[in-house]
Design an enzyme around this catalytic site. Structure first.
Site, short mmCIF file in Angstrom:
data_model
loop_
_atom_site.label_atom_id
_atom_site.label_comp_id
_atom_site.label_asym_id
_atom_site.label_seq_id
_atom_site.Cartn_x
_atom_site.Cartn_y
_atom_site.Cartn_z
N ASP A 28 -0.68 10.12 0.35
CA ASP A 28 -1.86 10.24 -0.52
C ASP A 28 -2.92 11.16 0.06
OD1 ASP A 28 -0.74 8.45 -2.28
OD2 ASP A 28 -1.64 6.71 -1.33
N ASN A 41 1.53 6.37 4.55
CA ASN A 41 0.80 6.30 3.29
C ASN A 41 -0.37 7.28 3.27
OD1 ASN A 41 0.19 4.79 0.69
ND2 ASN A 41 -1.75 4.59 1.79
N ASP A 101 -19.39 25.50 -38.73
CA ASP A 101 -18.09 25.38 -38.07
C ASP A 101 -17.97 24.09 -37.26
OD1 ASP A 101 -17.15 27.82 -39.01
OD2 ASP A 101 -18.00 28.93 -37.33
N GLU A 104 -1.27 4.76 -5.31
CA GLU A 104 -2.67 4.64 -5.72
C GLU A 104 -3.42 5.96 -5.65
OE1 GLU A 104 -2.58 4.26 -1.31
OE2 GLU A 104 -1.41 3.46 -2.98
N ASP A 108 -11.26 33.12 -35.38
CA ASP A 108 -12.08 34.05 -36.16
C ASP A 108 -11.68 35.48 -35.80
OD1 ASP A 108 -13.60 32.13 -37.45
OD2 ASP A 108 -15.04 31.99 -35.82
N ASP A 134 -18.37 29.77 -34.51
CA ASP A 134 -19.65 30.14 -33.92
C ASP A 134 -20.86 29.68 -34.74
OD1 ASP A 134 -19.36 31.77 -36.09
OD2 ASP A 134 -19.37 33.66 -34.98
N VAL A 153 0.84 -1.20 0.00
CA VAL A 153 0.00 0.00 0.00
C VAL A 153 0.87 1.24 0.00
CG1 VAL A 153 -1.60 1.36 1.39
CG2 VAL A 153 -2.02 -1.07 1.03
N ALA A 154 1.96 1.20 0.78
CA ALA A 154 2.83 2.37 0.86
C ALA A 154 3.64 2.57 -0.42
CB ALA A 154 3.78 2.22 2.05
N ILE A 193 2.86 1.54 -3.65
CA ILE A 193 2.10 1.79 -4.88
C ILE A 193 1.41 3.16 -4.78
CG2 ILE A 193 0.19 1.01 -6.33
CD1 ILE A 193 0.79 -1.83 -5.32
#
Length: 663
Positions: free
Chosen positions: A474, A470, A380, A40, A82, A376, A35-36, A38
């Protein structure tokens, strides 16, 4: 030969008893370590950062319909815009008339109202006092679908300017005096409009044709010209005179309309020319200059004549010495390959229609350009869909156009495109900052545990501590990097190559150096606390807190890849300040709150311990700042001065001070 068990070897290695070994904190579980390791949180941060960028763009009057477009804006290197309404105000005002018999007439006043005068040689003309002038005004009023009520225009601005001209001469009532029998509406392809009308008192008559449009188109239907109430054959000399006058008015930046009337469409009488001014929007010239200096090419596409288009483009800084222009007819004559070879040199496309836009977009994409196209109208939509970034006008754009576009300009202002590109570049930088922070922290955590395992050391962090780290990686500090304010200088940087990887060499160096400093510093604290070869809650607490503080300083230096911390300001990103403060308070709770102490296996630290850790962990920020300065020193020769040497000496002094505190 004596037999040794694994426990005996470990005891002999670390010189503590079996009972002490059994009391060691448990090894981190593989799931917690995974978990730490990767990242995520990356998809979440990217999505949130893009969404917040969209919200900021809404405040700047740009509505983005697709999140990926926000990031694509930073890659845009060509803008096809334009002219009318985007680069100019789309507030049309007639300023000049040229009659078929050679009279030059000036018009004063602005706005869709009757304020102003029509002057011939300084004398005001009103009503039908001058037949040559009144014929032009009458034709512009009759061949018209616009209405002005209470100074409010309902219809096209160009036609509104003609109604305002009639109001200044007191001829606006002519629009109701005639009954329309037939109409050929204006289109961008034919570039003219004609109606067949009859006076309401003579409805048994066949009627009279009134025409207005581009000079090149209107003159094709003319065989005569009107002069002092008489109708004379149109000769070559008169045609040359009108062409010269059209070119003169166009080179002054005026939109030129030609007028004609007669009983048969193929034998009309030429009435004269009207010059209409559409002033550039304020701030557009500066925006164009900023984009061009940053490497974004601007290409103006308009249905106006070459003289008018080049004049306006020159005022805005789009058309400069050496620039080239191309007509819609010439675009038709080229195949896609020929146009692709020529299009980099073209900055103005005149007498162009919506169908030309698609060909221009494809030719630019053939040479690798990332194209933003504005539009516009209904026609177009195809070009907007084909462009990398389709930009629709919010005020004048049709529903079909807005549906096909990726972004909508609420105020139809070109400056909004500049703001959107600036946000796109800033958002990409924020994502890059987060990637640097999370990768360096993830690599550091994974390396720390791996080294401890390979060197047969006890693991310095337990499973709960790794999960807490972690949460910080994150959690709020990481998310707050996604809302870092846009750097004011980011718009000056060239567009990013869409093929470039986010993990550049410079970023990888910063990630690896930061991870190395964090690992070395954390292992040093663990080694320093483990002098008695006995792992205690204090040892793990010091190591754990050291890693968390390293994270905080690493996040501080990750706020920008180029700017120093003192240049950004500590409080410029309030969300970051709140996130770091919350993380520090959470860490202190883990250290000093008894219920959390039992969960995380920590114990209280003294104020001197905290000061020591703060001094040590700030080294990752010092090293990162030094790398930024070295990169700046290498890329900007002007920074190689005494001020730079002084800054380097200050960094070395701070580093020596921290090392003396550690030792």
């Amino acid at each position: 030969m004596p037999m040794y068990t694994l426990s005996t070897v470990q005891v002999k290695t670390y010189r503590f008893s079996r009972s002490r070994l059994l009391s060691l904190p448990p090894l981190p579980s593989y799931p917690s370590l995974a978990v730490a390791a990767i990242p995520e949180g990356l998809p979440i941060v990217v999505t949130v950062t893009l969404a917040l960028g969209v919200m900021r763009m809404v405040k700047k009057r740009a509505i983005v319909k697709k999140l990926p477009i926000v990031e694509t804006l930073g890659c845009c290197n060509v803008i096809c815009s334009d002219k009318t309404g985007t680069l100019t105000k789309n507030e049309m005002t007639v300023t000049h008339l040229f009659t078929a018999d050679g009279l030059h007439v000036e018009v004063t006043g602005v706005g869709y109202n009757g304020t102003g005068e029509v002057l011939l040689h300084g004398e005001e003309i009103h009503g039908f006092s001058n037949t040559s002038v009144s014929k032009i005004v009458e034709a512009g009023c009759i061949c018209n679908d616009a209405v002005i009520r209470n100074n409010t225009l309902m219809g096209r601005p160009t036609e509104g300017a003609l109604i305002a001209l009639a109001m200044k001469m007191g001829l606006e009532g002519q629009q109701q005096e005639y009954v329309r029998l037939e109409e050929n509406p204006f289109s961008s392809e034919q570039k003219w409009m004609a109606v067949r009308c009859v006076h309401h008192t003579q409805q048994d008559q066949p009627g009279v044709y009134y025409m207005k449009g581009a000079y090149e188109q209107v003159i094709r239907f003319c065989s005569y010209y009107h002069s002092k109430g008489a109708t004379l054959p149109l000769n070559h000399q008169q045609r040359e005179l009108y062409q010269q006058q059209k070119s003169y008015m166009g080179s002054s930046g005026l939109r030129v309309l030609a007028f004609a009337s007669g009983s048969e469409m193929g034998n009309l009488s030429f009435l004269g020319l009207v010059g209409i001014i559409d002033p550039p929007r304020s701030g557009v010239k500066e925006a164009v200059g900023t984009l061009i200096s940053s490497g974004v090419a601007i290409k103006m596409i308009t249905g106006d004549s070459q003289e008018t288009a080049v004049s306006i483009a020159g005022r805005l800084g789009i058309y400069t010495k050496g620039s080239q222009s191309l007509s819609g007819e010439e675009v038709d004559q080229m195949d896609l390959q020929q146009l692709s070879q020529m299009v980099p040199r073209i900055v103005v496309f005149y007498r162009a229609s919506p169908r030309h836009k698609l060909k221009i977009v494809k030719s630019l994409q053939n040479i690798g350009a990332v194209v933003a196209m504005t539009g516009d109208g209904v026609n177009d939509a195809v070009a907007l869909k084909a462009a990398d970034i389709g930009v629709a006008m919010g005020q004048t754009g049709t529903d079909v156009c807005k549906e096909a576009a990726d972004m909508i300009l609420v105020d139809d202002d070109f400056q909004t495109i500049l703001s959107a590109i600036e946000e796109g570049k800033g958002i990409y930088n924020n994502i890059k900052n987060f990637v640097r922070f999370q990768l360096s922290t993830s690599i550091a955590a994974l390396t720390l545990i791996s080294l401890a395992t390979l060197m047969n050391f006890p693991n310095p962090l337990n499973a709960m501590q790794i999960l807490w780290i972690n949460i910080i990686m994150d959690g709020p500090p990481a998310q707050s990097l996604g809302v870092e304010p846009v750097d004011k200088d980011v718009i000056q940087k060239p567009p990013r190559n869409v093929r470039d990887s986010i993990l550049t060499r410079s970023l990888l160096v910063k990630v690896l150096v930061s991870a190395l400093v964090i690992v070395c510093g954390t292992l040093f604290v663990f080694w320093r606390e483990l002098q008695d070869n006995l792992i205690t809650p204090r040892d793990t607490t010091m190591t754990f807190t050291c890693f968390v503080f390293f994270d905080m300083f690493n996040a501080l230096s990750s706020r920008s890849q180029t700017r120093m911390v003192h240049e950004m300001g500590l409080c410029s990103n309030k969300m970051f300040c709140y996130a770091v403060l919350g993380s520090i308070m959470g860490q202190l709770a883990v250290i000093y709150f008894p219920p959390l102490q039992s969960v995380f296996q920590t114990e209280s630290l003294s104020i001197f311990d905290l000061l020591f850790l703060v001094g040590l962990t700030s080294s990752v920020c010092v090293v990162s700042e030094a790398i930024k300065w070295v990169e700046r020193w290498r890329t900007v020769p002007s920074s190689r001065n005494s001020g730079g040497d002084l800054f380097m000496k200050q960094l070395l002094f701070i580093w020596q001070l921290f090392m003396s505190m550690v030792i």
